[in-house]
Design an enzyme around this catalytic site. Sequence first.
Site, PDB file in Angstrom:
ATOM      1  N   GLU A 176     -14.911   0.543  10.501  1.00 29.10           N
ATOM      2  CA  GLU A 176     -14.012   0.512  11.643  1.00 29.10           C
ATOM      3  C   GLU A 176     -13.819   1.941  12.143  1.00 29.10           C
ATOM      4  O   GLU A 176     -12.961   2.207  12.954  1.00 29.10           O
ATOM      5  CB  GLU A 176     -12.685  -0.151  11.282  1.00 29.10           C
ATOM      6  CG  GLU A 176     -11.937   0.484  10.133  1.00 29.10           C
ATOM      7  CD  GLU A 176     -10.598  -0.184   9.880  1.00 29.10           C
ATOM      8  OE1 GLU A 176     -10.450  -0.765   8.807  1.00 29.10           O
ATOM      9  OE2 GLU A 176      -9.706  -0.137  10.737  1.00 29.10           O
ATOM     10  N   ASN A 210      -7.052   5.231   0.949  1.00 31.18           N
ATOM     11  CA  ASN A 210      -7.617   4.078   1.653  1.00 31.18           C
ATOM     12  C   ASN A 210      -9.055   4.354   2.093  1.00 31.18           C
ATOM     13  O   ASN A 210      -9.337   5.412   2.657  1.00 31.18           O
ATOM     14  CB  ASN A 210      -6.760   3.715   2.876  1.00 31.18           C
ATOM     15  CG  ASN A 210      -7.035   2.307   3.389  1.00 31.18           C
ATOM     16  OD1 ASN A 210      -7.962   1.638   2.926  1.00 31.18           O
ATOM     17  ND2 ASN A 210      -6.231   1.858   4.332  1.00 31.18           N
ATOM     18  N   HIS A 261      -7.975  -5.861  -1.348  1.00 29.69           N
ATOM     19  CA  HIS A 261      -8.122  -4.712  -0.459  1.00 29.69           C
ATOM     20  C   HIS A 261      -6.912  -3.819  -0.770  1.00 29.69           C
ATOM     21  O   HIS A 261      -5.782  -4.317  -0.859  1.00 29.69           O
ATOM     22  CB  HIS A 261      -8.089  -5.182   0.997  1.00 29.69           C
ATOM     23  CG  HIS A 261      -7.871  -4.075   1.973  1.00 29.69           C
ATOM     24  ND1 HIS A 261      -8.684  -2.977   2.030  1.00 29.69           N
ATOM     25  CD2 HIS A 261      -6.909  -3.875   2.914  1.00 29.69           C
ATOM     26  CE1 HIS A 261      -8.248  -2.156   2.962  1.00 29.69           C
ATOM     27  NE2 HIS A 261      -7.174  -2.670   3.518  1.00 29.69           N
ATOM     28  N   CYS A 298     -10.698  -3.721   8.231  1.00 33.19           N
ATOM     29  CA  CYS A 298     -11.171  -3.507   6.851  1.00 33.19           C
ATOM     30  C   CYS A 298     -11.990  -4.679   6.321  1.00 33.19           C
ATOM     31  O   CYS A 298     -12.414  -4.671   5.161  1.00 33.19           O
ATOM     32  CB  CYS A 298      -9.980  -3.255   5.931  1.00 33.19           C
ATOM     33  SG  CYS A 298      -8.949  -1.907   6.506  1.00 33.19           S
TER      34      CYS A 298
HETATM   35  N1  CAA Z   1      10.564   6.362  -6.470  1.00 32.94           N
HETATM   36  C1  CAA Z   1       9.824   5.230  -6.513  1.00 32.94           C
HETATM   37  N2  CAA Z   1       9.645   4.421  -5.426  1.00 32.94           N
HETATM   38  C2  CAA Z   1      10.194   4.797  -4.252  1.00 32.94           C
HETATM   39  C3  CAA Z   1      10.963   5.969  -4.146  1.00 32.94           C
HETATM   40  C4  CAA Z   1      11.153   6.779  -5.309  1.00 32.94           C
HETATM   41  N3  CAA Z   1      11.857   7.896  -5.283  1.00 32.94           N
HETATM   42  N4  CAA Z   1      11.383   6.065  -2.866  1.00 32.94           N
HETATM   43  C5  CAA Z   1      10.880   4.990  -2.200  1.00 32.94           C
HETATM   44  N5  CAA Z   1      10.167   4.231  -3.051  1.00 32.94           N
HETATM   45  C6  CAA Z   1       9.424   2.990  -2.751  1.00 32.94           C
HETATM   46  C7  CAA Z   1      10.123   2.055  -1.791  1.00 32.94           C
HETATM   47  O1  CAA Z   1      11.108   1.299  -2.444  1.00 32.94           O
HETATM   48  C8  CAA Z   1       8.961   1.233  -1.304  1.00 32.94           C
HETATM   49  O2  CAA Z   1       8.617   0.262  -2.290  1.00 32.94           O
HETATM   50  P1  CAA Z   1       8.526  -1.300  -1.891  1.00 32.94           P
HETATM   51  O3  CAA Z   1       7.508  -1.370  -0.803  1.00 32.94           O
HETATM   52  O4  CAA Z   1       8.098  -1.954  -3.142  1.00 32.94           O
HETATM   53  O5  CAA Z   1       9.868  -1.690  -1.410  1.00 32.94           O
HETATM   54  C9  CAA Z   1       7.802   2.228  -1.288  1.00 32.94           C
HETATM   55  O6  CAA Z   1       8.239   3.330  -2.064  1.00 32.94           O
HETATM   56  C10 CAA Z   1       7.412   2.703   0.097  1.00 32.94           C
HETATM   57  O7  CAA Z   1       8.584   3.131   0.745  1.00 32.94           O
HETATM   58  P2  CAA Z   1       8.803   2.855   2.298  1.00 32.94           P
HETATM   59  O8  CAA Z   1       8.567   1.413   2.608  1.00 32.94           O
HETATM   60  O9  CAA Z   1      10.103   3.469   2.690  1.00 32.94           O
HETATM   61  O10 CAA Z   1       7.596   3.715   2.885  1.00 32.94           O
HETATM   62  P3  CAA Z   1       7.339   4.145   4.369  1.00 32.94           P
HETATM   63  O11 CAA Z   1       8.129   3.336   5.320  1.00 32.94           O
HETATM   64  O12 CAA Z   1       7.480   5.607   4.436  1.00 32.94           O
HETATM   65  O13 CAA Z   1       5.776   3.787   4.582  1.00 32.94           O
HETATM   66  C11 CAA Z   1       3.942   2.256   4.742  1.00 32.94           C
HETATM   67  C12 CAA Z   1       5.014   2.856   3.846  1.00 32.94           C
HETATM   68  C13 CAA Z   1       4.576   1.243   5.698  1.00 32.94           C
HETATM   69  C14 CAA Z   1       2.918   1.560   3.850  1.00 32.94           C
HETATM   70  C15 CAA Z   1       3.249   3.383   5.569  1.00 32.94           C
HETATM   71  O14 CAA Z   1       2.684   4.343   4.727  1.00 32.94           O
HETATM   72  C16 CAA Z   1       2.163   2.861   6.519  1.00 32.94           C
HETATM   73  O15 CAA Z   1       2.461   2.483   7.629  1.00 32.94           O
HETATM   74  N6  CAA Z   1       0.867   2.864   6.054  1.00 32.94           N
HETATM   75  C17 CAA Z   1      -0.261   2.407   6.894  1.00 32.94           C
HETATM   76  C18 CAA Z   1      -0.294   0.903   7.060  1.00 32.94           C
HETATM   77  C19 CAA Z   1      -0.762   0.151   5.841  1.00 32.94           C
HETATM   78  O16 CAA Z   1      -1.363   0.690   4.913  1.00 32.94           O
HETATM   79  N7  CAA Z   1      -0.500  -1.157   5.836  1.00 32.94           N
HETATM   80  C20 CAA Z   1      -0.966  -2.010   4.758  1.00 32.94           C
HETATM   81  C21 CAA Z   1      -1.328  -3.410   5.216  1.00 32.94           C
HETATM   82  S1  CAA Z   1      -2.504  -3.342   6.559  1.00 32.94           S
HETATM   83  C22 CAA Z   1      -4.029  -3.224   5.795  1.00 32.94           C
HETATM   84  O17 CAA Z   1      -4.174  -3.517   4.638  1.00 32.94           O
HETATM   85  C23 CAA Z   1      -5.181  -2.729   6.585  1.00 32.94           C
HETATM   86  C24 CAA Z   1      -5.366  -1.283   6.292  1.00 32.94           C
HETATM   87  O18 CAA Z   1      -6.159  -0.909   5.460  1.00 32.94           O
HETATM   88  C25 CAA Z   1      -4.552  -0.341   7.038  1.00 32.94           C
END
Ligand code: CAA
Length: 388
Positions: A79, A276, A233, A111
């Site tokens: 992609e 990733n 994945h 993906c």
């Molecule tokens: N110690 C341990 N854990 C902690 C922590 C700490 N001090 N502080 C936070 N966490 C945990 C949170 O509780 C959360 O865990 P859960 O999901 O189990 O609740 C985790 O860390 C992540 O925290 P946030 O949700 O607050 O993270 P974020 O909002 O900053 O971003 C994300 C996370 C949404 C994945 C972001 O990185 C993102 O948008 N990534 C790209 C999109 C993606 O990968 N999507 C996946 C599905 S799509 C797909 O699979 C296709 C692809 O390849 C992209």
Amino acid sequence: MKIGIDKMSFFTSDLYLPMEDLAKARNEDPNKYLIGIGQSKQAVIRNSQDSVTLAANAALKIVDDNEKEKIDLILFGTESGVDNSKSGAIYLQSLLGINSSASGVELKQACFGLTAGIQMAMGHIALHPESRVLLVGSDIARYGIGTLGEKTQGGGAVAIIMSANPHLLEIGTQSAHLTKDIMDFWRPLNRSEALVDGKYSSAEFINFFKETFENYLEKTGEEIDKFTALIFHLPYTKMGLKALRSVIEDLDNDDLKESLLEHFEESRYLNREVGNLYTGSLYLSLLSLLHARNLKAGDQIGLFSYGSGAEGEFYSAKVVEGYEKYVTDEEIAFLDQRTSVSVAEYEQIYRSFMRPQTADYRTEFENDPAPFVLKGQQQQQRIYEKVN
Ligand code: CAA
């Protein structure tokens, strides 16, 4: 006839960024990245690598002279393709010296591209049992400096040879698909970075997994205890853990729960070290599981592939007797020899990435130890070369 994966290999950059350093630079608790996201290191892709060179460097490890003559189909899942018209498969055929009777195409559905190739190769080999098919999943995951997705970047390629009577895995003929038009992650033609609704994408990932897994069980009449391992994945490794938990949390069988969790840990080791890979992620996880050598002949692995936008597929594969001989530690030893870069160095390398542009461009390929490099572009044509 048994059809499946005969050989696998993997390639990524010689540079990585420790996730702890990235977390500190972004004023986050390192455990959020290390535990909450489940990533230890992130591959930092040099400007002399793109989806073509990453794929060529991965495939080089399994495409010997014999394969160059025998491969009759090249399926290039990506992609982050380098051209809106020409397929990466043609570059790959030329760089590797694969015979010109082989046909090749690029497959795109986020993906999911490499998984689409696996199903096409199954059909092709069923019709042509002597066939050997080269598949690659090759991508660079870019969201942007300081974005929410930054901690889930990475990049690299997995190469696979599929054939009849494979040495690693026999792929099952049943699978379950789910396709829905959703905007969870996409990349408009003018952008080199993805746009994403992160939380929504993670929620849809789980929904797609649960639905395709249930459909697969219904179709086959199998139960979850038929599986020795469930792998995913892995856009970030916590994503797979959450998906796994969603189907084991209500199980009464503690031994099965524990064993599925143990195999999941084995399956995320390499992804944790790289980040990733988009199309290659599920297959890096598979390689990781095989490298743990904790499976026996006949064990059934469930594989969940997810491509945003979105398409999901759940299918299964059985471990072939003697598979251990075909996964070697040398194959992944290069990961321990990578060089760590600082956040400032990562940002400089990230910004130097060759974007779609008309001007000539020269990459810093002299610093790249990889066999195949992108030297730059002249008159809007990419210049590739085998330098090492
Ligand atoms: N110690 C341990 N854990 C902690 C922590 C700490 N001090 N502080 C936070 N966490 C945990 C949170 O509780 C959360 O865990 P859960 O999901 O189990 O609740 C985790 O860390 C992540 O925290 P946030 O949700 O607050 O993270 P974020 O909002 O900053 O971003 C994300 C996370 C949404 C994945 C972001 O990185 C993102 O948008 N990534 C790209 C999109 C993606 O990968 N999507 C996946 C599905 S799509 C797909 O699979 C296709 C692809 O390849 C992209």
